[in-house]
Design a protein around this motif. Structure first.
Motif, PDB file in Angstrom:
ATOM      1  N   TRP A  58       1.591  34.043  32.046  1.00 52.72           N
ATOM      2  CA  TRP A  58       0.410  34.170  31.201  1.00 52.72           C
ATOM      3  C   TRP A  58       0.008  35.623  31.119  1.00 52.72           C
ATOM      4  O   TRP A  58       0.383  36.446  31.953  1.00 52.72           O
ATOM      5  CB  TRP A  58      -0.740  33.304  31.723  1.00 52.72           C
ATOM      6  N   ARG A  59      -0.772  35.913  30.081  1.00 50.60           N
ATOM      7  CA  ARG A  59      -1.297  37.275  29.916  1.00 50.60           C
ATOM      8  C   ARG A  59      -2.634  37.198  29.200  1.00 50.60           C
ATOM      9  O   ARG A  59      -3.017  36.157  28.690  1.00 50.60           O
ATOM     10  CB  ARG A  59      -0.310  38.164  29.168  1.00 50.60           C
ATOM     11  N   ASN A  60      -3.314  38.323  29.215  1.00 45.01           N
ATOM     12  CA  ASN A  60      -4.641  38.437  28.601  1.00 45.01           C
ATOM     13  C   ASN A  60      -5.674  37.544  29.288  1.00 45.01           C
ATOM     14  O   ASN A  60      -6.506  36.923  28.634  1.00 45.01           O
ATOM     15  CB  ASN A  60      -4.595  38.136  27.099  1.00 45.01           C
ATOM     16  N   LEU A  61      -5.602  37.517  30.602  1.00 48.25           N
ATOM     17  CA  LEU A  61      -6.579  36.774  31.395  1.00 48.25           C
ATOM     18  C   LEU A  61      -7.947  37.436  31.222  1.00 48.25           C
ATOM     19  O   LEU A  61      -8.055  38.656  31.272  1.00 48.25           O
ATOM     20  CB  LEU A  61      -6.148  36.823  32.863  1.00 48.25           C
ATOM     21  N   PRO A  62      -9.012  36.661  31.014  1.00 53.16           N
ATOM     22  CA  PRO A  62     -10.343  37.280  30.900  1.00 53.16           C
ATOM     23  C   PRO A  62     -10.695  38.057  32.172  1.00 53.16           C
ATOM     24  O   PRO A  62     -10.333  37.651  33.276  1.00 53.16           O
ATOM     25  CB  PRO A  62     -11.278  36.077  30.731  1.00 53.16           C
ATOM     26  N   LYS A  63     -11.405  39.154  32.011  1.00 56.17           N
ATOM     27  CA  LYS A  63     -11.795  39.985  33.155  1.00 56.17           C
ATOM     28  C   LYS A  63     -12.658  39.224  34.152  1.00 56.17           C
ATOM     29  O   LYS A  63     -12.664  39.529  35.330  1.00 56.17           O
ATOM     30  CB  LYS A  63     -12.537  41.226  32.664  1.00 56.17           C
ATOM     31  N   PRO A  92      -4.293  33.409  42.783  1.00 58.65           N
ATOM     32  CA  PRO A  92      -5.040  34.670  42.686  1.00 58.65           C
ATOM     33  C   PRO A  92      -4.994  35.246  41.266  1.00 58.65           C
ATOM     34  O   PRO A  92      -3.968  35.133  40.576  1.00 58.65           O
ATOM     35  CB  PRO A  92      -4.312  35.585  43.676  1.00 58.65           C
ATOM     36  N   PRO A  93      -6.082  35.886  40.822  1.00 60.98           N
ATOM     37  CA  PRO A  93      -6.150  36.368  39.441  1.00 60.98           C
ATOM     38  C   PRO A  93      -5.166  37.492  39.116  1.00 60.98           C
ATOM     39  O   PRO A  93      -4.883  37.722  37.946  1.00 60.98           O
ATOM     40  CB  PRO A  93      -7.593  36.846  39.293  1.00 60.98           C
ATOM     41  N   LYS A  94      -4.621  38.158  40.115  1.00 56.13           N
ATOM     42  CA  LYS A  94      -3.618  39.209  39.838  1.00 56.13           C
ATOM     43  C   LYS A  94      -2.236  38.619  39.580  1.00 56.13           C
ATOM     44  O   LYS A  94      -1.357  39.310  39.091  1.00 56.13           O
ATOM     45  CB  LYS A  94      -3.567  40.197  40.997  1.00 56.13           C
ATOM     46  N   LYS A 109       0.674  23.338  50.161  1.00 55.96           N
ATOM     47  CA  LYS A 109       0.248  24.731  50.243  1.00 55.96           C
ATOM     48  C   LYS A 109       1.424  25.674  49.996  1.00 55.96           C
ATOM     49  O   LYS A 109       2.454  25.581  50.653  1.00 55.96           O
ATOM     50  CB  LYS A 109      -0.370  25.014  51.614  1.00 55.96           C
ATOM     51  N   LEU A 110       1.234  26.576  49.038  1.00 54.37           N
ATOM     52  CA  LEU A 110       2.228  27.603  48.734  1.00 54.37           C
ATOM     53  C   LEU A 110       1.741  28.946  49.295  1.00 54.37           C
ATOM     54  O   LEU A 110       0.706  29.009  49.937  1.00 54.37           O
ATOM     55  CB  LEU A 110       2.435  27.690  47.214  1.00 54.37           C
ATOM     56  N   ASP A 111       2.478  30.010  49.049  1.00 53.95           N
ATOM     57  CA  ASP A 111       2.075  31.339  49.507  1.00 53.95           C
ATOM     58  C   ASP A 111       0.748  31.767  48.883  1.00 53.95           C
ATOM     59  O   ASP A 111       0.361  31.286  47.822  1.00 53.95           O
ATOM     60  CB  ASP A 111       3.151  32.372  49.141  1.00 53.95           C
ATOM     61  N   ASN A 112       0.073  32.702  49.525  1.00 54.66           N
ATOM     62  CA  ASN A 112      -1.172  33.313  49.027  1.00 54.66           C
ATOM     63  C   ASN A 112      -2.308  32.324  48.830  1.00 54.66           C
ATOM     64  O   ASN A 112      -3.185  32.546  48.004  1.00 54.66           O
ATOM     65  CB  ASN A 112      -0.921  34.073  47.718  1.00 54.66           C
TER      66      ASN A 112
END
Length: 185
Positions: A58-63, A92-94, A109-112
């Motif tokens: 995905w891209r263009n995630l809202p700030k 995570p949002p990053k 449960k996965l990483d992070n």
């Protein structure tokens, strides 16, 4: 006065729509509107696929996004309420993608701190398409949600419908693509 109120409502809906149009979802595994390959089809209930979760980016995630969630849902399943194939949350949002094969069945449960909810197959993790023999083509909707919370505080065995309820309550933007699968035998 009524004209002003209607105009204000239209403008507010336009802003919401514009925000949701920013987020984009893509997959190298599934192309929007195209057939899903056997790599991603379930391997049980008479289906003989490899049950590998698709790559999704995905891209263009809202700030304002504090986390991300991803779902795969089949609205055509003959259950009266569809079928949940994959529910992933607390991303995570990053993060900008989930790799193909990350959605191991039976793993919550996965990483992070990323979590997989329990699907309608009764276990956490990815469960691929496996519609009834002779049924019409089914649509498998991948949706990526930008959420306004860092974490959904849910039990590890939370069913997909419950997770989806919380995702929808905290979604500030979403984008989808749809793969199609027809089981011939």
């Amino acid at each position: 006065m009524k004209k002003i109120l209607v105009l204000a409502l239209l403008m507010s809906n336009s802003v919401t729509y514009a925000k949701s149009k920013e987020l984009e979802v893509r997959s190298n595994s599934w192309k929007d509107g195209e057939a899903i390959t056997s790599n991603h089809v379930f391997n049980s209930f008479g289906c003989t696929g490899q049950n590998i979760s698709p790559e999704v980016s995905w891209r263009n995630l809202p700030k304002e996004a504090k986390s991300i969630a991803l779902t795969i849902f089949d609205p055509d399943a003959p259950t009266g309420s569809g079928w949940w194939h994959w529910v992933v949350y607390n991303i995570p949002p990053k993060t900008r993608s989930l790799a193909s094969g990350i959605g191991k069945s039976g793993v919550a449960k996965l990483d992070n701190g990323i979590m997989q909810g329990e699907t309608d197959f009764g276990v956490p993790g990815y469960g691929g398409p496996c519609p009834p023999v002779g049924d019409k083509p089914h649509h498998y909707i991948i949706t990526v949600h930008a959420l306004n919370v860092e974490k959904l505080e849910l039990p590890a065995n939370a069913p997909a419908a419950m997770v989806s309820y919380y995702i929808n309550n905290h979604s500030i933007a979403k984008a989808s693509l749809t793969g199609v699968y027809l089981r011939e035998k």
